[in-house]
Design an enzyme around this catalytic site. Structure first.
Site, PDB file in Angstrom:
ATOM      1  N   ILE A  17      45.984  38.290  26.667  1.00  0.00           N
ATOM      2  CA  ILE A  17      44.769  38.985  27.107  1.00  0.00           C
ATOM      3  C   ILE A  17      44.384  40.067  26.097  1.00  0.00           C
ATOM      4  CG2 ILE A  17      43.666  40.190  29.052  1.00  0.00           C
ATOM      5  CD1 ILE A  17      45.879  38.876  30.835  1.00  0.00           C
TER       6      ILE A  17
ATOM      7  N   ALA B  59      53.604  44.462  27.976  1.00  0.00           N
ATOM      8  CA  ALA B  59      54.537  44.498  29.115  1.00  0.00           C
ATOM      9  C   ALA B  59      55.267  43.168  29.181  1.00  0.00           C
ATOM     10  CB  ALA B  59      53.780  44.718  30.427  1.00  0.00           C
TER      11      ALA B  59
ATOM     12  N   PHE C  62      48.128  46.791  27.199  1.00  0.00           N
ATOM     13  CA  PHE C  62      48.449  45.440  27.671  1.00  0.00           C
ATOM     14  C   PHE C  62      49.945  45.136  27.608  1.00  0.00           C
ATOM     15  CE2 PHE C  62      44.115  45.228  26.105  1.00  0.00           C
ATOM     16  CZ  PHE C  62      43.466  44.486  27.074  1.00  0.00           C
TER      17      PHE C  62
ATOM     18  N   TYR D 247      58.794  43.346  38.758  1.00  0.00           N
ATOM     19  CA  TYR D 247      57.614  43.314  37.888  1.00  0.00           C
ATOM     20  C   TYR D 247      56.450  44.057  38.546  1.00  0.00           C
ATOM     21  CZ  TYR D 247      53.287  41.617  35.878  1.00  0.00           C
ATOM     22  OH  TYR D 247      52.026  41.560  35.354  1.00  0.00           O
TER      23      TYR D 247
ATOM     24  N   ILE E 240      55.741  50.826  21.618  1.00  0.00           N
ATOM     25  CA  ILE E 240      54.873  51.900  22.126  1.00  0.00           C
ATOM     26  C   ILE E 240      55.670  53.156  22.447  1.00  0.00           C
ATOM     27  CG2 ILE E 240      53.118  50.332  23.016  1.00  0.00           C
ATOM     28  CD1 ILE E 240      54.386  50.909  25.849  1.00  0.00           C
TER      29      ILE E 240
ATOM     30  N   LYS F  94      54.553  47.828  37.492  1.00  0.00           N
ATOM     31  CA  LYS F  94      53.119  48.071  37.287  1.00  0.00           C
ATOM     32  C   LYS F  94      52.616  49.146  38.263  1.00  0.00           C
ATOM     33  CE  LYS F  94      52.125  45.123  33.988  1.00  0.00           C
ATOM     34  NZ  LYS F  94      51.327  45.439  32.787  1.00  0.00           N
TER      35      LYS F  94
END
Ligand code: UDP
Length: 330
Positions: free
Chosen positions: A12, A75, A73, A141, A52, A145
């Site tokens: 993405i 992850a 994005f 997961y 990061i 988030k």
């Protein structure tokens, strides 16, 4: 001013880099290439290989490129793996993000667009799912988030970093240049297309006794270009002074596993062998988005609404890139 894209070499992320460039923006990519592909980022886009959580690297990038905003994005995103190895998910998805945010707070970068997920809702209590649906993730997961969503709220209060969390439903499809290449691949549409190409003998249907019309699980598939556009609209929203908020991104249409396979047979004009298999643990029966809020507030309107068109775009990409991004390494 530039936009920092973490995970810009991923699925993405790479499509969003493409969309930003079409819109005249200057994206800068940071990606450690654990999941991403160098070939997914055009050679004339600034690319930094690294984590990061490498604060010195991120500080240097912010200074060198005058970073105005971040789209985050990067992850890990395998639900099953997150159950088996939660520490890996909390370290990479939460702790690394926290390190990134600390540097942003210290550097005064105050706009952040976050790749969140419908997995933050857990087992649905009603359908379609709006943003007020309780968030009770069913796996690490989803928790990773959700933790970041909560951290972002605190960082707004404490440091004035305004953010948009975009809760994707099922990302699918491709542009001409960028498509889906995961190793290992676990997603339905690429696996169905691999079966259509004869690379796999069949596709497994995970669960046939769900309380749905045909007994197979229903998902809301959203074209990756529509997700990309939502990020750009979220950036514009933040630039216009929009407050920290979360939005669902989906089409609002549900398709069952059998319907996806049938649509893929139509698109590819090939027979696809489907084998009934047991349920994948943690898979809800139906996940369909109510994305009215994104339509109203961000003025986002998905351009690709039917499953055939989504599959068609993925099929074109897979035919043009039979080995995915591995083709470009040759
Ligand atoms: N699925 C399936 N066979 C596969 C892969 C997925 O039946 O080989 C099902 C899965 O159980 C889910 C739907 O297809 O109901 C979409 O799965 P995917 O992994 O693409 O996305 P998810 O909904 O898990 O994010």
């Amino acid at each position: 001013m530039s936009i920092l894209i973490t995970g810009g070499a991923g699925y993405i992320g790479s499509v969003t880099v493409e969309g930003l460039r079409t819109n005249g923006e200057t994206p800068v990519v940071i990606d450690n290439l654990v999941c991403g592909h160098r070939a997914a980022v055009d050679a004339d886009v600034s690319f930094h290989k690294g984590n990061i959580g490498d604060s010195d690297l991120v500080r240097r990038i912010i200074e060198q490129h005058q970073i105005e905003a971040v789209m985050h994005f990067s992850a890990y995103a395998y639900v099953g793996e997150s159950v088996a190895d939660p520490g890996k998910y909390f370290e990479n998805n939460v702790a690394e993000t926290l390190r990134l945010l600390n540097v942003l707070a210290e550097s005064g970068v105050d706009k952040f667009v976050f790749s969140s997920t419908c997995a933050t809702y857990g087992e649905p209590e009603y359908m379609p799912i709006d943003e007020d649906h309780p968030q009770k993730p069913a796996n690490p997961y989803g928790w990773s988030k959700l933790f970041v969503e909560r951290i972002l709220e605190s960082f707004d209060v404490a440091h004035g970093i305004r953010s948009v969390s975009l809760r994707y439903f099922n990302a699918a499809g491709a542009t001409e240049k960028h498509g889906e290449h995961h190793e290992p691949e676990t997603h339905l549409i690429p696996l169905v297309l691999a079966a259509a190409k004869g690379e796999r003998p069949d596709v497994k249907i995970f669960g046939t006794d769900y309380p749905t019309d045909d007994g197979t699980a229903v998902r809301d598939y959203i074209h990756v270009s529509d997700l990309s556009r939502a990020h750009i609209l979220a950036l514009e929203y933040l630039r216009a002074g929009g407050r920290t908020d979360a939005f669902n991104l989906g089409n609002g249409n549900g398709y069952s596993v059998r319907q996806v396979i049938q649509a893929a047979e139509g698109v590819t004009d090939r027979k696809i062998t489907a084998v009934e298999d047991k349920k994948r643990p943690g898979d809800p029966s139906i996940l369909v988005a109510n994305a009215a809020k994104a339509r109203e507030v961000l003025e986002w309107e998905p351009a690709v609404k039917d499953i055939e068109e989504i599959i068609e775009s993925a099929w074109r990409w897979h035919q043009a890139h039979p080995q995915g991004y591995a083709d470009s390494r040759a």
